[in-house]
Write an enzyme that holds these catalytic residues in place. Structure first.
Site, mmCIF file in Angstrom:
data_model
loop_
_atom_site.group_PDB
_atom_site.id
_atom_site.type_symbol
_atom_site.label_atom_id
_atom_site.label_comp_id
_atom_site.label_asym_id
_atom_site.label_seq_id
_atom_site.Cartn_x
_atom_site.Cartn_y
_atom_site.Cartn_z
ATOM 1 N N ARG A 71 -8.146 -8.018 -7.518
ATOM 2 C CA ARG A 71 -8.927 -9.257 -7.547
ATOM 3 C C ARG A 71 -10.392 -8.892 -7.668
ATOM 4 O O ARG A 71 -10.755 -7.719 -7.702
ATOM 5 C CB ARG A 71 -8.706 -10.042 -6.250
ATOM 6 C CG ARG A 71 -8.972 -9.186 -5.004
ATOM 7 C CD ARG A 71 -8.944 -9.980 -3.736
ATOM 8 N NE ARG A 71 -8.919 -9.159 -2.539
ATOM 9 C CZ ARG A 71 -9.944 -8.549 -1.988
ATOM 10 N NH1 ARG A 71 -11.145 -8.647 -2.549
ATOM 11 N NH2 ARG A 71 -9.825 -7.836 -0.892
ATOM 12 N N LYS A 89 0.825 -1.208 0.000
ATOM 13 C CA LYS A 89 0.000 0.000 0.000
ATOM 14 C C LYS A 89 0.859 1.258 0.000
ATOM 15 O O LYS A 89 0.494 2.272 -0.589
ATOM 16 C CB LYS A 89 -0.943 -0.016 1.198
ATOM 17 C CG LYS A 89 -2.046 -1.055 1.100
ATOM 18 C CD LYS A 89 -2.991 -0.938 2.272
ATOM 19 C CE LYS A 89 -4.173 -1.880 2.122
ATOM 20 N NZ LYS A 89 -3.764 -3.284 2.077
ATOM 21 N N HIS A 105 -13.646 -1.778 10.649
ATOM 22 C CA HIS A 105 -13.015 -1.508 9.353
ATOM 23 C C HIS A 105 -13.335 -2.567 8.308
ATOM 24 O O HIS A 105 -12.631 -2.689 7.308
ATOM 25 C CB HIS A 105 -11.494 -1.365 9.504
ATOM 26 C CG HIS A 105 -11.094 -0.371 10.547
ATOM 27 N ND1 HIS A 105 -11.358 0.973 10.426
ATOM 28 C CD2 HIS A 105 -10.475 -0.524 11.747
ATOM 29 C CE1 HIS A 105 -10.901 1.601 11.502
ATOM 30 N NE2 HIS A 105 -10.375 0.720 12.317
ATOM 31 N N GLU A 162 -1.777 6.628 7.917
ATOM 32 C CA GLU A 162 -2.600 7.567 7.158
ATOM 33 C C GLU A 162 -3.335 8.493 8.117
ATOM 34 O O GLU A 162 -3.725 8.086 9.220
ATOM 35 C CB GLU A 162 -3.666 6.835 6.322
ATOM 36 C CG GLU A 162 -3.135 6.092 5.127
ATOM 37 C CD GLU A 162 -4.257 5.425 4.350
ATOM 38 O OE1 GLU A 162 -5.416 5.482 4.824
ATOM 39 O OE2 GLU A 162 -3.983 4.858 3.296
#
Length: 676
Positions: free
Chosen positions: A296, A116, A235, A200
């Site tokens: 995916r 990421k 999440h 983040e």
């Protein structure tokens, strides 16, 4: 096109891929672990190959065994599904090195988005907006701490190699940063084999909007529009819908173009999802930021299929076989509205703790043009702690959002599950919430509305007790009739089930406990020809009659009003499943209640589910406060913190780090303050 493919996955997604293969005339090969030997996907496939024991690392995550199974079966290609090895570049390379086709993007594209942190750098270079934070290689605690402080709180820790919400931690202040980094690293290593984290800035109350893209080997890429995935707990997505409520056409086009830019920047091919975090239009200027790309097929792909009328698995197969995309961007239809609800084996009242057990009773609504069920389980199957607790996906579609939402509410009411804790009642509360109906959703919606969505358990209404009592009386009468027919004296009054008493009014007293710890309530049933008169705990009476069919569905008439419900008995519990929801009544047993009270008073801390002990935070003889962390248990790739139920002293610890325990295993014992 391929003649035979192997599906390197299990459960719902394996069944989903098999369905498209069957429609296209392609033979399918399933793989299975020892825990899945009797699983639904194994029975649906044309062939099935055992690949190892229950532990995922020795079966579904073992690339060599899967490639070997594909070669031995004569498959030409491998479909990875989602999860497990679906976003593992080394696995894709191993498939291609064996002369097989990987039904997914090129390994280089997987690798580009697999980290990421690296993906965000690359997207920023391509002109795609990204969330502020730290995505560097230096993973020392000192560097992460410094970058976290520079980013500002609240912030989000995320596994660089992960997805599905596993390992994600919201950190609100510097004091908890160290412990959260430690926990996130453990979960990342357990789920993805890589403990690297990124940081983040945590945007509060944003929307989570993702774009379904498809690219072929001929340089074309299209957007199949967006999905709103803002309703999340821990999440992880719970309800997804397409199109996103209130998204204007200009913003839809901008996000679609940004997603295609992201895909083309890494030479993508096949199905992929570019995930954005977006401001509410009323909260800002409608900015959106790249979060990650899932290389995916997504769990929530059915809502896209419902609004476009396309089979995305078929598109995957065609693109992998070298064919061009079936449609150009302007040809892709968008009609109506679709909503998907994920049905999990979990306990919402216990912070969505995953559950395991046997599916004693299972019923899904009938599928049609408006309602679809994607599942990988059947009645009688065992839900184990080895894999994700997803039971099914309920997808509905109609011409607009209000109609689709009405269909969702009705379809959820038609679902019946007994044997494992589940989130059906929670999903029904979400679907009925006026804020959700208005489209006012954001990623913190469930946390904000927790008290509304997870209210204190309601008391069973008198009407429900009357229905349960009628069902028990009808079953007793049916059993008595069968015994009488098999006896030597079928006409004896002792063979009857009507409560006959010598020189007394014929009546029966049936006692219930509402849930596990509610008050005991007695219902007195008086038999009358053709019906019963019930004296209910609140002092009211009811006249009941009806019949019980062979599926244990009671068709009742209560004071002239007709209804029906399914009755399922598990031990001392009676489950009443109807359109008013699922209710569990405990048939009152004073001796069993006394024994349960003894165990609770002893201060024993038991495993709430099967799992592995990953941390013990206390030692024998240590004084603890109520709510203090005692142990951390890992189950279904998620960590679960076990806290002290009261103040006391640790009397003994019956487990060690790394030990695998079953549900109910005693882990620790607390002495009371007076004992300590």
């Amino acid at each position: 096109m391929f003649d035979k493919i192997l599906i390197a996955n299990r459960g719902e997604i394996a069944c989903r891929v098999i369905a498209s293969c069957r429609r296209l005339g392609i033979r399918s090969v399933a793989v299975y672990s020892d825990a899945d030997a009797q699983a639904l996907h194994v029975g649906l496939a044309d062939e099935a190959v055992r690949i190892g024991p229950a532990k995922a690392a020795d079966s579904y995550l073992c690339a060599a065994r899967i490639v070997g199974a594909a070669l031995a079966s004569g498959a030409q290609a491998v479909h990875p599904g989602y999860g497990f090895l679906s976003e593992n570049a080394a696995f894709a390379e191993a498939v291609e090195a064996a002369g097989l086709v990987f039904i997914g993007p090129p390994p280089a594209a997987i690798r580009a988005m697999g980290s990421k942190s690296a993906a965000k750098v690359r997207m920023a270079q391509a002109g795609v907006p990204v969330v502020p934070g730290y995505h560097g290689e230096d993973q020392s605690l000192e560097r992460l701490t410094a970058e976290a402080i520079a980013t500002g709180f609240p912030l989000l820790l995320k596994p660089s190699a992960g997805g599905g919400g596993k390992g994600m931690k919201v950190v609100t202040h510097a004091g908890e940063l160290g412990a959260q980094i430690e926990s996130a690293r453990r979960e990342a290593a357990a789920s993805f084999g890589d403990e690297q984290l990124l940081i983040e800035r945590y945007l509060e109350r944003p929307r989570h909007i993702e774009i379904q893209i498809f690219a072929d080997a001929h340089g074309r890429c299209v957007s199949l529009f967006e999905r709103d995935c803002s309703l999340q707990r821990r999440h992880q997505k719970v309800i997804e819908e397409a199109p996103a409520p209130g998204l204007d056409p200009a913003r839809r086009q901008a996000m679609g173009e940004a997603a295609c830019t992201a895909a083309l920047a890494i030479g993508y091919r096949g199905a992929g999802t570019v995930e954005f975090i977006a401001e509410h239009e009323e909260a800002g200027d409608g900015r959106f930021f790249f979060m990650e790309m899932n290389t995916r097929l997504q769990v929530e792909h059915p809502v896209t299929e419902m609004i476009t009328g396309l089979d995305l698995v078929e598109w995957q197969l065609r693109v992998a076989a070298g064919e061009p995309l079936p449609l150009a961007q302007a040809q892709i239809p968008l009609h109506g509205h679709a909503i998907e609800a994920r049905i999990y084996a979990e306990d919402p009242a216990r912070d969505f703790l995953p559950a395991s057990g046997r599916l004693v009773h299972l019923h899904w609504p009938a599928g049609d043009a408006h309602v679809r069920i994607d599942t990988g389980v059947r009645q009688g199957d065992a839900v184990t702690p080895h894999y994700d607790p997803l039971l099914a996906k309920l997808i509905v579609h109609d011409e607009d959002r209000p109609r689709a939402l009405a269909r969702l509410r009705r379809a959820l009411a038609d679902c019946r599950i007994v044997g494992v804790a589940n989130n059906l009642r929670f999903l029904a509360a979400l679907a009925a919430h006026p804020g959700y109906a208005a489209g006012a959703v954001h990623t913190g919606f469930i946390a904000d509305q927790r008290a509304t969505l997870l209210p204190a358990p309601a008391t069973a209404p008198m009407r429900l007790l009357a229905l349960a009592t009628l069902g028990r009386l009808l079953k007793a009468a049916r059993d008595a009739a069968r015994r009488a027919a098999a006896s030597a004296e079928p006409d004896s009054p002792w063979q009857h089930g009507d409560g006959w008493r010598l020189n007394e009014d014929n009546h029966q007293v049936l006692r219930y406990r509402d849930g596990d710890d509610g008050p005991v309530q007695a219902v007195i049933a008086h038999y009358r020809p053709g019906h019963w008169r019930l004296e209910l705990p609140d002092g009211s009476t009811a006249t009941v009659a009806g019949r019980l069919d062979d599926e244990d569905v009671v068709h009742a008439e209560i004071d002239g009003r007709r209804t029906r419900a399914t009755l399922v008995r598990t031990g001392a519990q009676l489950h009443v499943l109807g359109l008013d929801g699922a209710w569990t009544l405990t048939l009152h047993d004073p001796l069993a209640q006394a024994m349960a009270g003894e165990a609770a008073g002893a201060g024993r801390l038991s495993a709430p589910m099967p799992g592995t002990v990953v941390a013990v935070r206390v030692a024998p003889g240590e004084a603890v406060e109520a709510g203090q962390v005692l142990l951390i248990l890992e189950a279904m790739k998620m960590e679960h913190t076990l806290r002290a139920p009261r103040a006391g002293t640790v009397a003994s610890i019956a487990c060690t780090v790394g030990e695998t325990v079953t549900e109910g295993t005693e882990l620790l014992k607390l002495a009371g303050e007076e004992e300590g």
